[in-house]
Design a protein around this motif. Structure first.
Motif, PDB file in Angstrom:
ATOM      1  N   ASP A  65      95.001  44.602  48.785  1.00  0.00           N
ATOM      2  CA  ASP A  65      96.426  44.262  48.832  1.00  0.00           C
ATOM      3  C   ASP A  65      97.175  45.113  49.861  1.00  0.00           C
ATOM      4  N   ASP A  66      97.230  46.458  49.652  1.00  0.00           N
ATOM      5  CA  ASP A  66      97.921  47.326  50.614  1.00  0.00           C
ATOM      6  C   ASP A  66      97.078  47.596  51.856  1.00  0.00           C
ATOM      7  N   PHE A  67      95.776  47.463  51.734  1.00  0.00           N
ATOM      8  CA  PHE A  67      94.890  47.695  52.868  1.00  0.00           C
ATOM      9  C   PHE A  67      93.611  46.872  52.659  1.00  0.00           C
ATOM     10  N   ILE A  68      92.878  46.682  53.741  1.00  0.00           N
ATOM     11  CA  ILE A  68      91.609  45.952  53.690  1.00  0.00           C
ATOM     12  C   ILE A  68      90.487  46.887  54.096  1.00  0.00           C
ATOM     13  N   LEU A  69      89.396  46.853  53.347  1.00  0.00           N
ATOM     14  CA  LEU A  69      88.243  47.696  53.633  1.00  0.00           C
ATOM     15  C   LEU A  69      87.082  46.808  54.048  1.00  0.00           C
ATOM     16  N   ILE A  70      86.473  47.145  55.182  1.00  0.00           N
ATOM     17  CA  ILE A  70      85.284  46.437  55.676  1.00  0.00           C
ATOM     18  C   ILE A  70      84.155  47.451  55.782  1.00  0.00           C
TER      19      ILE A  70
END
Length: 362
Positions: free
Chosen positions: A252-257
Motif C-alpha cells: 500500500d505505502d510502498f512496493i517490494l520486489i
C-alpha cells in the motif's frame, strides 16, 4: 479443526493474474521455480489481518480494528501463528506472507546500530490471508485454497464473493494483455562514490585482518529516478535474470520486489534446511569459455574458503536449535547455473529439538 476447501480452476498465466490484482492494497505474488516439475506461483489479496513492527512498536490490523502496543515482535508474531495453526495437508496453505527485514537483527543481537534509517520501513510486515491461489506451472492448473477462520456463515459468504470475482477474472483472462507503458530511466544515483567505496573496502579488510569480524555484508543503495510501473519492472527483472525465489508485494505505502537465488531457511515438519551461496562467475554463453570459468570457480581457494566459513557458521547456528548429531552438510560445494551467473552453494540440514518455534529459529 478449521475447514479447508480446495477447488481446481482452469489454468491462466500468473502474470495475467498479477496484472488483474496488483493494484489492490496488500496483494502479492511469489514464485518458487525450483525445478522443471516444481514450479509454483502463489498469489493473494485481501488479507484478514496485517502485522507490522518497528523496533518494539507493534501494530496489528484486523477487519474492524487496529491494535498498537509495545513488545517483542517475534514473540507476538509467534502467538499469532499459534492461534491460526493449520494441518499441513498441502504444499502451500493460507497463512502469513511478507518479510522479515535485515534490520530486525537489531532486535535480536545486542550490537551498535549507527545506520541512518531514512526510509523508515517496518522491520516486519506480514499479511495473513484466508485464501491463496496456487499456480502449478508444470501441470498447468490453479488451485484456490480457502480456510475457515470466521465461522460457517461468514466462510460461505466469502466463498461466494470470491467465486464472483473469479468469474469476472476468467471472463477477461484470455483477453488480458499487460499494458506496456512508457519505461524511462532518467537518472541513477548511488549513496557513495568510487573513493568512498574503496575506502570502505580497505576498512573492512582491516577489520577482518584484526579478527574483529568474520564477514561483513557490505551494501550500498542505488536510487533510480524515472517513469515505470512496478509491475513492469518486476517482470523485466524476471526475464533478464530468472531465479528460484521472486516476489512482488504491494504493501500500500510502498512496493517490494525481490529476486533471489538463495534459500535462507526452509522448514519441513521437524527438518530445517539452509542453503548458503558464495562464489559467483558470469555466464558467457560459449561452451569452451564457460567450461574454463566453471573449473576456475570450483578450484578458487578464496571462494571455497568463503563458502566453507559460512557452512561452519550455519552448522553452529543450527546446532543451537537442532537435536544433537542431526546437523549434516548434505552438499558441501555444489555448482549451480543460472541464466546470468554460476554460483557455488552448500546444503545444511538438521532435525529441530522439541518445542522450537519461529521465534527460536529466527
Amino acid at each position: 479443526m478449521k475447514d479447508i476447501l480446495v477447488e481446481e480452476l482452469p489454468y491462466s498465466r500468473p502474470e495475467n493474474f498479477l496484472y488483474f490484482i496488483y493494484q489492490f492494497p496488500f496483494s502479492f505474488l511469489m514464485n518458487f521455480n525450483l525445478t522443471k516439475k516444481e514450479n509454483y506461483t502463489i498469489c493473494g489479496f485481501e488479507p484478514f489481518m496485517i502485522f507490522k513492527s518497528k523496533k518494539e512498536n507493534i501494530e496489528v490490523r484486523g477487519k474492524n480494528e487496529i491494535a498498537k502496543y509495545k513488545g517483542s515482535p517475534l514473540n507476538e508474531l509467534q502467538k499469532i501463528f499459534n492461534q491460526f495453526n493449520l494441518p499441513l495437508n498441502y504444499f502451500f496453505l493460507p497463512g502469513g506472507f511478507g518479510y522479515l527485514s535485515y534490520d530486525l537483527g537489531w532486535q535480536i543481537e545486542s550490537l551498535p546500530n549507527i545506520g541512518i534509517d531514512d526510509l523508515k520501513l517496518p522491520d516486519i510486515f506480514i499479511c495473513f490471508y484466508d485464501k491463496i491461489f496456487v499456480f502449478d506451472n508444470f501441470k498447468k492448473k490453479i488451485m484456490v485454497i480457502w480456510c475457515n477462520f470466521e465461522g460457517k456463515m461468514a466462510f460461505e459468504k466469502k466463498i461466494n464473493k470470491i467465486k464472483k470475482f473469479l468469474n469476472r477474472y476468467f471472463e477477461k483472462s484470455f483477453s488480458l494483455k499487460p499494458n506496456n507503458p512508457k519505461f524511462f530511466v532518467e537518472k541513477i544515483n548511488s549513496n557513495m562514490d568510487y573513493s568512498q567505496y574503496i575506502s570502505a573496502i580497505k576498512k573492512i579488510r582491516n577489520y577482518i585482518k584484526e579478527g574483529d569480524v568474520y564477514q561483513i555484508n557490505f551494501s550500498h543503495r542505488f536510487e533510480i529516478k524515472g517513469f515505470y510501473e512496478p509491475y513492469q519492472l518486476f517482470y523485466r527483472l524476471q526475464k533478464i535474470n530468472p531465479t528460484p525465489y521472486s516476489a512482488f508485494f504491494n504493501f500500500d505505502d510502498f512496493i517490494l520486489i525481490s529476486n533471489s537465488p538463495e534459500l535462507f531457511l526452509k522448514k519441513e515438519g521437524k527438518k530445517i534446511i539452509t542453503k548458503p551461496m558464495k562464489g559467483t562467475r558470469k555466464v558467457i554463453g560459449n561452451i569452451t569459455i564457460d567450461k574454463k570459468i566453471k573449473e576456475e570457480l570450483l578450484s578458487s581457494e578464496k571462494d571455497r574458503a568463503e563458502l566453507i566459513m559460512i557452512v561452519d557458521l550455519e552448522r553452529n547456528d543450527l546446532g543451537k536449535i537442532c537435536e544433537y548429531g542431526t546437523v549434516k552438510v548434505k552438499k558441501l560445494i555444489n555448482l549451480e547455473k543460472y541464466k546470468t551467473v554460476y554460483q557455488t552453494t552448500s546444503t545444511i540440514e538438521g532435525i529441530l529439538k522439541e518445542g522450537i518455534n519461529l521465534e527460536n529459529i529466527i
